[in-house]
Every structure is written in C-alpha cells, then in structure tokens.
Design a protein around this motif. Structure first.
Motif, PDB file in Angstrom:
ATOM      1  N   PRO A 247       0.708  -1.033   0.186  1.00 46.79           N
ATOM      2  CA  PRO A 247      -0.056   0.006  -0.111  1.00 46.79           C
ATOM      3  C   PRO A 247       0.906   1.291   0.027  1.00 46.79           C
ATOM      4  CG  PRO A 247      -0.249  -1.202   2.062  1.00 46.79           C
ATOM      5  CD  PRO A 247       0.452  -2.024   1.153  1.00 46.79           C
ATOM      6  N   TYR A 248       2.161   1.278   0.723  1.00 41.74           N
ATOM      7  CA  TYR A 248       3.084   2.508   0.725  1.00 41.74           C
ATOM      8  C   TYR A 248       3.556   2.694  -0.758  1.00 41.74           C
ATOM      9  CZ  TYR A 248       2.369   1.532   5.369  1.00 41.74           C
ATOM     10  OH  TYR A 248       1.993   1.175   6.796  1.00 41.74           O
ATOM     11  N   CYS A 249       3.738   1.594  -1.346  1.00 47.54           N
ATOM     12  CA  CYS A 249       4.273   1.895  -2.776  1.00 47.54           C
ATOM     13  C   CYS A 249       3.084   2.284  -3.789  1.00 47.54           C
ATOM     14  CB  CYS A 249       4.924   0.469  -3.627  1.00 47.54           C
ATOM     15  SG  CYS A 249       6.276  -0.333  -2.643  1.00 47.54           S
ATOM     16  N   GLY A 250       2.051   1.888  -3.395  1.00 45.92           N
ATOM     17  CA  GLY A 250       0.698   2.369  -3.914  1.00 45.92           C
ATOM     18  C   GLY A 250       0.480   3.599  -3.955  1.00 45.92           C
ATOM     19  N   ALA A 251       0.741   4.248  -2.673  1.00 48.04           N
ATOM     20  CA  ALA A 251       0.446   5.731  -2.461  1.00 48.04           C
ATOM     21  C   ALA A 251       1.716   6.631  -2.923  1.00 48.04           C
ATOM     22  CB  ALA A 251       0.461   5.818  -0.764  1.00 48.04           C
ATOM     23  N   ALA A 252       2.801   6.096  -2.939  1.00 47.59           N
ATOM     24  CA  ALA A 252       3.876   6.361  -3.617  1.00 47.59           C
ATOM     25  C   ALA A 252       3.955   6.877  -4.880  1.00 47.59           C
ATOM     26  CB  ALA A 252       5.309   6.019  -3.407  1.00 47.59           C
ATOM     27  N   TYR A 253       2.993   5.765  -5.793  1.00 44.16           N
ATOM     28  CA  TYR A 253       2.961   5.707  -7.203  1.00 44.16           C
ATOM     29  C   TYR A 253       2.521   7.258  -7.762  1.00 44.16           C
ATOM     30  CZ  TYR A 253       1.031   5.018 -11.570  1.00 44.16           C
ATOM     31  OH  TYR A 253       0.858   4.899 -13.058  1.00 44.16           O
ATOM     32  N   PRO A 254       1.435   8.017  -7.267  1.00 43.44           N
ATOM     33  CA  PRO A 254       0.899   9.198  -8.103  1.00 43.44           C
ATOM     34  C   PRO A 254       2.038  10.228  -7.607  1.00 43.44           C
ATOM     35  CG  PRO A 254      -0.452   8.350  -6.142  1.00 43.44           C
ATOM     36  CD  PRO A 254       0.395   7.323  -6.532  1.00 43.44           C
TER      37      PRO A 254
END
Length: 172
Positions: A32-39
């Motif tokens: 989820p942290y990578c998902g949040a970092a993506y944008p």
C-alpha cells in the motif's frame, strides 16, 4: 548503504536515460505504501522527467503480499513485449483489485499479446530477474518498500520527501 549492483542495462529505466541524476525505487506491486508513492512519483516524472533517470527494481514482500511476485513477473513478461512501464502503471493504478486472474485483464488492457504473455509468465528467467532484483535490494540494505536510492545512495525518506528535495534543488 549504497546500491549494489549499480544501475545497469538489466534495469527498467524511464525519463532522461543519460541523466546524471539517477533515482532507483525498490517496490512491491501490492504494497500500500508503494501504491501511495506511485502518484507522487508520476508527478515527479512529470516535473523532472527530462532531468531524472528513474529506475524500478522488484522487491516483492511475498510473505505479506501474496500477489506481489506474480505482479512483478507479469510486469517482466510485459517487458518482453516492450510494455514494462505500461504494465507497471496499470498494476499500481488498479492495486486494490490485484489477483492472479486480474493480471491477465491488465495485460489485455495494455495491449499485450495474451498468448505470448501466458507463455512468458512461465519463463524461469523472469522469476530469476525478480529474485535477482530482490537480492540486490537485500545487499543494498532495503528493509521495506518503497525504498529509494539517489545516485547509488540510500535516501531516507518517502516519495513526497524525494519530490520536495528535487523541487528545492532545482529552484536555483
């Protein structure tokens, strides 16, 4: 900690491939942290893509994220059809739906030849590429995702900090 091995031709890179500023992300497609970092990273590339070489390395935390490795292999399979970044983006943009079957939908969505994709995801060398990325992360001192390196040195901060740093340093 420093990056081992340094960025090389086996890596997936985008942006300015000749840039002196090289950012490496070790990421897990289900994290989820990578998902949040993506944008945030998309924003970073929009602003600084002409000045930055951005590299993604796989670091699937398979014990916590059951689809992370399958997703990494799917992105590597897409790479064989020249669509690594399209698949990388599609996975992060649909992270909440992630499962093994859904990866085939994403493969279709990014325009992959599905029969080739089905064959390619079975290839041992793709799993080996993911494993060797993971091992390089371990050797480089990665202990969670996302982890970032700037010009080979571990960056102690998140994607927002990274973007802030670039904004500060390019004002001059």
């Amino acid at each position: 900690m420093s990056l081992k091995p340094s960025v090389n031709t086996n890596d997936h890179a985008q942006g300015n491939l000749n840039s002196d500023l090289v950012i490496v992300e070790y990421g897990d497609y289900q994290c989820p942290y990578c998902g949040a970092a993506y944008p945030v990273l998309k924003e970073l590339m929009k602003e600084f893509g002409s000045q930055v070489k951005f590299v993604f390395r796989n670091f699937p935390l398979s014990e916590m994220h059951q689809y992370a490795k399958a997703a990494a292999i799917a992105a590597e399979a897409a790479n064989l059809q020249g669509k690594f970044w399209e698949m990388h983006d599609a996975i992060y943009e649909n992270q909440q739906n992630l499962n093994e079957l859904y990866l085939f939908e994403l493969a279709e969505h990014v325009g992959l030849n599905i029969n080739q994709f089905k064959e390619d995801i079975q290839k041992a060398e793709l799993a080996e590429k993911v494993d060797s990325d993971f091992e390089s992360g371990v050797m480089s001192g990665v202990n969670g995702t996302p982890s970032f390196f700037i010009n080979g040195n571990k960056f102690n901060g998140n994607a927002e900090d990274l973007l802030e740093l670039l904004r500060e340093n390019t004002k001059n």
